[in-house]
Design a protein around this motif. Structure first.
Motif, short mmCIF file in Angstrom:
data_model
loop_
_atom_site.label_atom_id
_atom_site.label_comp_id
_atom_site.label_asym_id
_atom_site.label_seq_id
_atom_site.Cartn_x
_atom_site.Cartn_y
_atom_site.Cartn_z
N ALA A 23 47.57 35.36 46.02
CA ALA A 23 47.65 36.82 46.18
C ALA A 23 46.26 37.43 46.36
CB ALA A 23 48.35 37.46 44.99
N TRP A 24 45.30 37.00 45.54
CA TRP A 24 43.95 37.53 45.67
C TRP A 24 43.30 37.07 46.98
CZ3 TRP A 24 42.40 41.60 43.27
CH2 TRP A 24 42.83 41.89 41.98
N LEU A 27 44.67 39.06 49.85
CA LEU A 27 44.08 40.40 49.87
C LEU A 27 42.65 40.35 50.39
CD1 LEU A 27 44.08 43.44 49.18
CD2 LEU A 27 43.37 42.79 46.87
N LYS A 40 38.81 41.30 39.33
CA LYS A 40 40.08 40.57 39.43
C LYS A 40 40.63 40.20 38.06
CE LYS A 40 38.54 37.53 42.49
NZ LYS A 40 38.48 36.49 43.55
N PRO A 60 47.60 43.52 42.50
CA PRO A 60 47.99 42.97 43.81
C PRO A 60 49.50 42.97 44.05
CG PRO A 60 46.33 41.57 42.83
CD PRO A 60 46.71 42.60 41.79
N SER A 65 51.73 47.80 47.66
CA SER A 65 50.79 46.73 47.34
C SER A 65 49.37 47.26 47.20
CB SER A 65 50.84 45.65 48.42
OG SER A 65 50.22 46.13 49.61
#
Length: 175
Positions: A23-24, A27, A40, A60, A65
């Protein structure tokens, strides 16, 4: 920088799970930069919540989103502000790379991460929409959080009451 002071103030991590694998990085691929690890870590553990009842910090996996939040806030900032000589140089240098990370629902201010530039690391700035100005804070993300959460050093005009942390009204983040 260590976020142990966060755990001391807010208690153990409030999320049962970290953002799903990838997910990170997904992004970061969208925004074109690797985000600071302290940011984070904080968002994974305490995001999709309100600080002091007014500062919304998306996660996230929020809906919309975090990528959509960043895009929407950047569009709004570009409608309200123009990079000019009245703007702090550090903001002008990062204008097309600013990363909104929180929204203050009291007066519409936006907290942004300013990516590193030559000779300077990550910084936090606040866009004060009502006053049509930016303020760049000394230090990195952890320093900004330490200032507001532990030292009570709030940006001008921000109310300081309310709980340090609470889930958003949409309830717990489940993924």
């Amino acid at each position: 920088m260590s976020l142990s002071f966060i755990h001391d103030l807010l208690g153990e991590v409030r999320r049962d799970r970290l953002a799903p694998a990838g997910a990170w990085s997904a992004l970061e691929q969208i925004i074109g930069v690797d985000l600071p690890s302290d940011y984070k870590e904080f968002v994974d553990g305490y995001g999709e919540a309100m600080l002091f009842d007014h500062l919304y910090v998306p996660h996230p996996m929020s809906s919309p989103s975090l990528a959509e939040f960043i895009e929407s806030e950047n569009e709004t900032l570009r409608e309200v502000f123009e990079p000019d000589s009245d703007m702090p140089e550090r903001v002008r240098e990062s204008w097309n790379r600013m990363i909104p990370w929180a929204y203050h629902n009291w007066d519409g201010d936006t907290c942004v991460l300013l990516p590193p530039v030559e000779g300077d690391g990550w910084r936090v700035a606040v866009a004060f929409r009502q006053y049509h100005r930016f303020k760049v804070f000394d230090g990195d993300f952890s320093d900004f959080l330490r200032g507001i959460l532990k030292l009570g050093e709030f940006p001008p005009g921000w109310p300081t009451g309310g709980p340090l942390w609470r889930e958003t009204e949409d309830g717990p983040l489940v993924f």
